[in-house]
Design an enzyme around this catalytic site. Structure first.
Site, short mmCIF file in Angstrom:
data_model
loop_
_atom_site.label_atom_id
_atom_site.label_comp_id
_atom_site.label_asym_id
_atom_site.label_seq_id
_atom_site.Cartn_x
_atom_site.Cartn_y
_atom_site.Cartn_z
N HIS A 72 1.06 -1.05 -0.47
CA HIS A 72 -0.16 -0.05 -0.74
C HIS A 72 1.23 0.71 0.02
CE1 HIS A 72 0.60 -0.59 4.39
NE2 HIS A 72 0.99 0.49 4.20
N ASP A 102 0.04 -7.12 0.11
CA ASP A 102 0.35 -5.86 0.43
C ASP A 102 2.27 -6.19 0.35
OD1 ASP A 102 -0.22 -3.70 1.71
OD2 ASP A 102 0.19 -4.02 3.90
N GLY A 173 3.10 4.70 10.43
CA GLY A 173 5.08 5.11 9.95
C GLY A 173 6.00 4.14 9.50
N SER A 175 4.67 1.21 7.46
CA SER A 175 4.61 0.36 7.07
C SER A 175 6.00 0.40 6.24
CB SER A 175 3.70 1.26 5.75
OG SER A 175 2.12 1.16 6.66
#
Length: 231
Positions: A72, A102, A173, A175
């Protein structure tokens, strides 16, 4: 680097959590030594990634400059800035992004002597297995460095989403940050968080292996909106 909370306290709590039958296999001093050794080994491969106003994390997994991150967060074909803990700032291009699972891949340009970590095997993960989260929440901060969190596997593979669930706390943050086993292998990539502290969901590393050829192409595969909060 920043290690959240007191490591000896976390290790003591972890050993108590295992119960007598498991705790006897763990010595806090030796476990702490192994954790610090693993951190020293893998930290150079963990990177902060930025593009425009967005920031997230990733981990280099090959000398050819392949960087794993969250699906994403990456747009195929876009350019990104990759920041290493040694101060290097390199450019990378977004390759493939698989929204259903993802997972995404970037390629660093002008590679030379890149540090990288090995990809592990997520099919071998076990409940209560210790793990380390290393990422750059909020982007690269030279004074702070990477944020390191110790935790354990809650569910090796959750039902339905096929994610790894751990207690290695995430925040917005994170990710694309890496989840490591204590041998320094990347076992999963940060995806999203739930409403409680033990609901931290990561993409198992074998999903990257399964879609490796597709992720090396500049395209987006099927996207799916997961419940919960993106990290």
């Amino acid at each position: 680097m920043k290690i959240t909370a007191s490591l000896p306290t976390l290790l003591a709590a972890f050993v108590l959590l295992l119960g007598p039958s498991f705790a006897q296999d763990f010595k806090i001093d030796s476990l702490q030594e192994q954790i610090y050794s693993t951190i020293d080994h893998v930290l150079p491969s963990v990177v902060a990634i930025s593009s425009g106003g967005s920031t997230f994390s990733g981990v280099v997994v090959s000398s050819d400059g392949h960087v794993l991150s969250a699906g994403h967060a990456i747009n195929p074909g876009d350019s990104y800035r990759v920041l290493f803990s040694d101060g290097r700032r390199l450019r990378a291009k977004g390759l493939g992004a698989n929204g259903r699972h993802d997972c995404a891949l970037l390629q660093i340009e002008n590679i030379s002597g890149l540090p990288y970590s090995e990809m592990g095997d997520s099919t071998r993960l076990k409940t209560h297995q210790p793990c380390l989260s290393i990422s750059h929440p909020g982007g690269y901060d030279r004074s702070r460095g990477a944020v390191i969190r110790f935790g354990h596997i809650v569910r090796p593979l959750t039902n339905g989403s096929g994610m790894v669930q751990s207690t290695a706390l995430m925040e917005p943050g994170d990710s694309g940050g890496a989840l490591f086993d204590l041998n320094g292998n990347v076992i999963a990539i940060h995806s999203r968080i739930g409403r409680s502290m033990d609901r931290n969901y990561d993409v198992p590393i074998n999903k990257f292996r399964e879609y490796w050829d597709d992720l090396n192409e500049q395209n987006s595969l099927e996207f799916h909106v997961y419940p919960g909060y993106r990290s």
